[in-house]
Motif scaffolding. Structure first.
Motif, PDB file in Angstrom:
ATOM      1  N   GLN A   1       1.613   6.179  -6.782  1.00 30.05           N
ATOM      2  CA  GLN A   1       0.103   7.535  -7.180  1.00 30.05           C
ATOM      3  C   GLN A   1       0.784   9.208  -7.079  1.00 30.05           C
ATOM      4  O   GLN A   1       0.604   9.723  -7.862  1.00 30.05           O
ATOM      5  CB  GLN A   1      -0.760   7.381  -6.931  1.00 30.05           C
ATOM      6  CG  GLN A   1      -1.749   7.893  -6.341  1.00 30.05           C
ATOM      7  CD  GLN A   1      -3.080   8.031  -5.672  1.00 30.05           C
ATOM      8  OE1 GLN A   1      -2.746   7.363  -4.289  1.00 30.05           O
ATOM      9  NE2 GLN A   1      -4.049   8.234  -5.874  1.00 30.05           N
ATOM     10  N   LYS A   2       1.720   9.194  -6.130  1.00 28.57           N
ATOM     11  CA  LYS A   2       2.352   9.955  -6.033  1.00 28.57           C
ATOM     12  C   LYS A   2       3.461  11.067  -7.435  1.00 28.57           C
ATOM     13  O   LYS A   2       3.232  11.901  -8.359  1.00 28.57           O
ATOM     14  CB  LYS A   2       2.877  10.545  -4.827  1.00 28.57           C
ATOM     15  CG  LYS A   2       1.969  10.712  -3.419  1.00 28.57           C
ATOM     16  CD  LYS A   2       2.945  11.109  -2.272  1.00 28.57           C
ATOM     17  CE  LYS A   2       2.115  10.900  -0.860  1.00 28.57           C
ATOM     18  NZ  LYS A   2       1.060  11.862  -0.788  1.00 28.57           N
TER      19      LYS A   2
ATOM     20  N   ASN B   1       0.525  -1.256  -0.017  1.00 26.99           N
ATOM     21  CA  ASN B   1      -0.288   0.460   0.254  1.00 26.99           C
ATOM     22  C   ASN B   1       1.352   1.427   0.103  1.00 26.99           C
ATOM     23  O   ASN B   1       0.782   1.879  -0.901  1.00 26.99           O
ATOM     24  CB  ASN B   1      -0.644   0.299   1.385  1.00 26.99           C
ATOM     25  CG  ASN B   1      -2.020  -1.031   0.979  1.00 26.99           C
ATOM     26  OD1 ASN B   1      -2.635  -1.525   0.020  1.00 26.99           O
ATOM     27  ND2 ASN B   1      -2.549  -1.499   2.032  1.00 26.99           N
TER      28      ASN B   1
ATOM     29  N   SER C   1       8.396  11.005  -0.948  1.00 25.80           N
ATOM     30  CA  SER C   1       8.116   9.661  -1.090  1.00 25.80           C
ATOM     31  C   SER C   1       9.094   8.610  -1.373  1.00 25.80           C
ATOM     32  O   SER C   1       9.294   8.211  -0.100  1.00 25.80           O
ATOM     33  CB  SER C   1       6.180   9.856  -1.538  1.00 25.80           C
ATOM     34  OG  SER C   1       5.373  10.643  -1.419  1.00 25.80           O
TER      35      SER C   1
ATOM     36  N   ARG D   1       1.987   1.616  -3.368  1.00 28.21           N
ATOM     37  CA  ARG D   1       1.415   2.165  -4.979  1.00 28.21           C
ATOM     38  C   ARG D   1       0.901   3.895  -4.406  1.00 28.21           C
ATOM     39  O   ARG D   1       1.108   4.713  -5.301  1.00 28.21           O
ATOM     40  CB  ARG D   1      -0.218   1.691  -4.233  1.00 28.21           C
ATOM     41  CG  ARG D   1      -0.412  -0.522  -5.111  1.00 28.21           C
ATOM     42  CD  ARG D   1      -1.541  -0.880  -4.053  1.00 28.21           C
ATOM     43  NE  ARG D   1      -1.531  -2.047  -4.946  1.00 28.21           N
ATOM     44  CZ  ARG D   1      -1.072  -3.385  -3.707  1.00 28.21           C
ATOM     45  NH1 ARG D   1      -1.538  -2.476  -2.597  1.00 28.21           N
ATOM     46  NH2 ARG D   1      -0.722  -4.504  -4.806  1.00 28.21           N
ATOM     47  N   GLY D   2       1.487   3.872  -3.020  1.00 26.39           N
ATOM     48  CA  GLY D   2       0.623   5.877  -2.229  1.00 26.39           C
ATOM     49  C   GLY D   2       2.003   6.480  -3.076  1.00 26.39           C
ATOM     50  O   GLY D   2       2.021   7.477  -4.141  1.00 26.39           O
TER      51      GLY D   2
END
Length: 107
Positions: free
Chosen positions: A51-52, A44, A84, A47-48
Motif C-alpha cells: 500500500q505504501k 498484513n 517499509s 499488504r502495508g
C-alpha cells in the motif's frame, strides 16, 4: 497479480503445515489464543508495504502531471515506501536465518 498476492499464492493458507510436510501427520499448528497467526501478521505487513508503494507511485504520477501535489509530500511518501521495503527485507532476512538455523539443528 500484485506482489503480495504472488507471495500468498506461493505459501497460501491451504498449504500443509510444516509438521505434516515433515511426516508427522498427527501434529497440528496451534493458533495463538487471542490473535492472528504468524502468517496472517506477516501478510498484513506485506499488504502495508504494498500500500505504501502504491501511494508513493500514485503521488509521483500526480506530481509529474500537475503541480497540485507538493514536493515534500512526494518526498515523504517515497521515504516511507523505502523504509517499509527495507524493514520487510530485514524481516525476510531474519526469517531465512531462523529457518536455516532450524534446518541445521541435529535431530
Amino acid at each position: 497479480m500484485t506482489g503480495v498476492e504472488g507471495i500468498a499464492a506461493i505459501g497460501g493458507a491451504d498449504a500443509a503445515p510444516l509438521a505434516m510436510r515433515l511426516g508427522e501427520a498427527t501434529a497440528t499448528v496451534a493458533q495463538p489464543a487471542g490473535g492472528a497467526g504468524f502468517g496472517e501478521v506477516l501478510m498484513n505487513g506485506l499488504r502495508g508495504v504494498d500500500q505504501k508503494l502504491a501511494t508513493a507511485d500514485k503521488l509521483v504520477q500526480q506530481f509529474t502531471v500537475d503541480d497540485s501535489v507538493p514536493v515534500h509530500q512526494v518526498t515523504m511518501a517515497l521515504e516511507q515506501a523505502r523504509l517499509s521495503v527495507e524493514l520487510a527485507m530485514q524481516v525476510r532476512s531474519r526469517i531465512v536465518e531462523g529457518y536455516r538455523e532450524i534446518m541445521n539443528m541435529p535431530l
